[in-house]
Design an enzyme around this catalytic site. Structure first.
Site, PDB file in Angstrom:
ATOM      1  N   TYR A 151       2.199  -0.961  -3.067  1.00  0.00           N
ATOM      2  CA  TYR A 151       1.672  -2.265  -3.514  1.00  0.00           C
ATOM      3  C   TYR A 151       0.765  -2.175  -4.734  1.00  0.00           C
ATOM      4  CZ  TYR A 151       1.621  -2.739   1.741  1.00  0.00           C
ATOM      5  OH  TYR A 151       1.864  -2.710   3.079  1.00  0.00           O
ATOM      6  N   ARG A 181      -7.673  -4.187   9.264  1.00  0.00           N
ATOM      7  CA  ARG A 181      -8.327  -3.524   8.129  1.00  0.00           C
ATOM      8  C   ARG A 181      -9.848  -3.607   8.197  1.00  0.00           C
ATOM      9  NH1 ARG A 181      -5.517  -3.674   3.210  1.00  0.00           N
ATOM     10  NH2 ARG A 181      -4.288  -5.248   4.277  1.00  0.00           N
ATOM     11  N   TYR A 221      -4.415   1.759   7.263  1.00  0.00           N
ATOM     12  CA  TYR A 221      -3.092   1.874   6.647  1.00  0.00           C
ATOM     13  C   TYR A 221      -2.927   3.121   5.790  1.00  0.00           C
ATOM     14  CZ  TYR A 221      -3.122  -2.958   8.225  1.00  0.00           C
ATOM     15  OH  TYR A 221      -3.240  -4.090   8.992  1.00  0.00           O
ATOM     16  N   PRO A 280      -8.428  -8.704  13.728  1.00  0.00           N
ATOM     17  CA  PRO A 280      -8.805  -7.887  12.571  1.00  0.00           C
ATOM     18  C   PRO A 280      -8.229  -6.474  12.669  1.00  0.00           C
ATOM     19  CG  PRO A 280     -10.624  -8.030  14.130  1.00  0.00           C
ATOM     20  CD  PRO A 280      -9.554  -8.958  14.643  1.00  0.00           C
ATOM     21  N   CYS A 338       7.506  15.556  -5.017  1.00  0.00           N
ATOM     22  CA  CYS A 338       8.508  15.533  -6.079  1.00  0.00           C
ATOM     23  C   CYS A 338       8.982  14.100  -6.245  1.00  0.00           C
ATOM     24  CB  CYS A 338       9.665  16.443  -5.720  1.00  0.00           C
ATOM     25  SG  CYS A 338       9.169  18.147  -5.818  1.00  0.00           S
ATOM     26  N   GLU A 339       8.141  13.301  -6.926  1.00  0.00           N
ATOM     27  CA  GLU A 339       8.373  11.865  -7.020  1.00  0.00           C
ATOM     28  C   GLU A 339       7.360  11.349  -8.048  1.00  0.00           C
ATOM     29  OE1 GLU A 339      10.399   9.575  -5.169  1.00  0.00           O
ATOM     30  OE2 GLU A 339       9.466   8.244  -6.626  1.00  0.00           O
TER      31      GLU A 339
HETATM   32  C1  PLP Z   1      -1.225  -6.856  10.063  1.00  0.00           C
HETATM   33  C2  PLP Z   1      -1.572  -7.888  11.061  1.00  0.00           C
HETATM   34  C3  PLP Z   1      -2.893  -8.075  11.443  1.00  0.00           C
HETATM   35  C4  PLP Z   1      -4.042  -7.334  10.824  1.00  0.00           C
HETATM   36  O1  PLP Z   1      -4.176  -7.637   9.488  1.00  0.00           O
HETATM   37  P1  PLP Z   1      -5.456  -7.056   8.682  1.00  0.00           P
HETATM   38  O2  PLP Z   1      -5.224  -7.558   7.311  1.00  0.00           O
HETATM   39  O3  PLP Z   1      -5.367  -5.571   8.767  1.00  0.00           O
HETATM   40  O4  PLP Z   1      -6.674  -7.595   9.325  1.00  0.00           O
HETATM   41  C5  PLP Z   1      -3.159  -8.994  12.434  1.00  0.00           C
HETATM   42  N1  PLP Z   1      -2.153  -9.696  13.031  1.00  0.00           N
HETATM   43  C6  PLP Z   1      -0.874  -9.533  12.677  1.00  0.00           C
HETATM   44  C7  PLP Z   1       0.164 -10.314  13.374  1.00  0.00           C
HETATM   45  C8  PLP Z   1      -0.528  -8.635  11.684  1.00  0.00           C
HETATM   46  O5  PLP Z   1       0.753  -8.492  11.333  1.00  0.00           O
END
Ligand code: PLP
Length: 437
Positions: free
Chosen positions: A334, A293, A396, A291, A366-367
């Protein structure tokens, strides 16, 4: 409020973990990242407890540290007993520099350089999650030079589309990451890895995608991976001791996003995996989850000061803030949704309270694409000096921040038991110039 660690005090100020964000903005300045240390620890414990209960003591969550990487985060992960994922020498360096137990660090990336591999080995990295033949060859060669045997997981793609945003879906056959099971490439690279003498194959990894809300994705991925493990056992006599299911549980950026019961999800996945293992005659492997995020996102928010309020009658309204895509590029990248409100006049429903104003909240770069969020509803009298809070920015945001337009990065202030402290200092213009000759 969309997160249980947020509240509004009698002055109408937004609070996180009991700390008044208006007072923090006054003390530390804006833009300001605020992170709730207690919430980060709670999120770790949810995974640790649920995984050990459901999969047994060999299971361990790995915090995907790309979501928010700075020294204090690795100290917290060490104290909580988490493993970590790292994806660059910079993350290896940061973790190692605070004494993180590197045997619990897993090095990802689809393109590790020889320098990355060598440096990580010197730091005592536990595992490489190998993505391709070039990397296996490099690990074999560099481990031989150093006289060691290196643990490796192989990254596979189980061929699942997680119905999430294309940019964050990584488990499909045509992904840039890993080797596909469906095409036979996963089996071929496994056979290859088993022949290497300085590579100790420890098992397999998959990561299907991010911002996933249903356990269905993990159920399908684990089933495919266990069938693969059983197939490899039957053909090669090799039983993978570890299975890493990746990360990806989603978080609530908006009140309309579902709330996930992660512990219940893990129990459901574990029950299905135990049944599948019994049917295949396998022992349950040591399970990893990654995990990112869901450990840090809801622990964070960003506070800005509003500046220009521009009304273009019949067209559009803008509120400009003193940060933007340099501290949060996710809308620009995104179109990521966020909940935005005024920290000094906090409310979940301004329409209920009086006259409102629909605007784009934009940054100072400036974008034209420097947008934090569109269609934000704020009080009609929003004005220069109001404090704008963007919620759920713990993942992030700092990690993806830049110095575009030579804008110094905001500090990260942590709140623990209602008290604040600086985890990352505010950059100065001098910091931004430090490598200029
Ligand atoms: C980005 C990533 C994660 C974490 O993803 P989350 O959506 O932030 O939980 C875990 N493993 C790998 C290989 C990733 O690239």
């Amino acid at each position: 409020m969309i997160c249980s660690n947020l509240s509004v005090n009698p002055q109408g100020h937004l609070c996180i973990n009991g700390a008044d964000t208006v007072a923090l903005a006054k003390q530390y300045g804006t833009p300001l990242y605020i992170m709730d240390e207690d919430r980060i620890r709670e999120n770790c414990r949810t995974y640790l407890t649920a995984m050990k209960e459901a999969f047994g003591d060999t299971a361990c969550p790995l915090y995907a540290s790309k979501a928010a990487s700075f020294r204090q985060i690795y100290r917290i992960m060490k104290e909580e007993g988490m493993g970590v994922d790292v994806v660059s020498s910079g993350e290896v360096y940061t973790a190692h520099s605070v004494g993180f137990p590197m045997e619990k660090a897993y090095f990802h990336s689809n393109n590790k350089t020889d320098a990355d591999i060598s440096y990580a080995m010197d730091c005592g990295i536990g595992y490489f999650v190998a993505d391709n033949y070039e990397e296996l060859d490099a690990v074999e060669r560099i481990a031989a030079e150093k006289g060691l045997r290196q643990k490796v997981l192989l990254r596979l793609t189980p061929g699942i589309d997680p119905h999430t945003y294309a940019a964050v879906a990584t488990g499909k056959v045509d992904s840039k990451f890993g080797s596909a099971i469906e095409t036979g490439q996963a089996e071929a690279i496994t056979a290859y890895a088993l022949r290497l003498s300085h590579v100790e194959l420890m098992g397999f990894h998959c990561h299907v995608g991010s911002q996933v809300f249903d356990s269905d994705v993990f159920l399908r991925a684990s089933e495919i991976m266990l069938e693969f493990i059983a197939h490899i056992k039957a053909v090669y006599g090799y039983t993978a001791p570890e299975l890493d299911l990746g990360g990806g549980y989603g978080v609530r950026y908006l009140a309309s996003h579902p709330e996930i019961d992660i512990a219940a999800n893990i129990r459901e996945v574990a029950a299905a995996m135990k049944e599948k293992c019994a049917a295949l005659g396998l022992e349950l492997p040591a399970v990893r989850m990654e995990p990112g995020r869901s450990i840090v996102a809801d622990a964070g928010l960003t506070v800005y000061t509003a500046g220009t309020v521009k009304r273009i009658p019949g067209y559009k309204n803008y509120v400009s803030v003193d940060g933007g895509m340099t501290d949060n590029p996710r809308f620009a990248l995104y179109g990521s949704p966020y909940t935005v409100l005024l920290a000094n006049r906090a409310s979940e429903d301004y329409e209920k309270d009086g006259e409102t104003f629909t605007c784009s909240v934009v940054g100072r770069c400036c974008e034209s694409g420097d947008i934090l969020q569109e269609n934000v509803i704020l009080p009609a009298n929003v004005t220069r000096g109001d404090l704008v809070a963007v919620l759920t920015t713990g993942a992030y945001n700092y990690a993806m921040s830049s110095n575009y337009n030579r804008i110094p990065k905001p500090p990260v202030v942590m709140v623990k038991d209602g008290e604040s402290y600086v985890a990352v200092k505010r950059e100065t213009p001098e910091d931004v110039c430090r490598n200029d000759l």
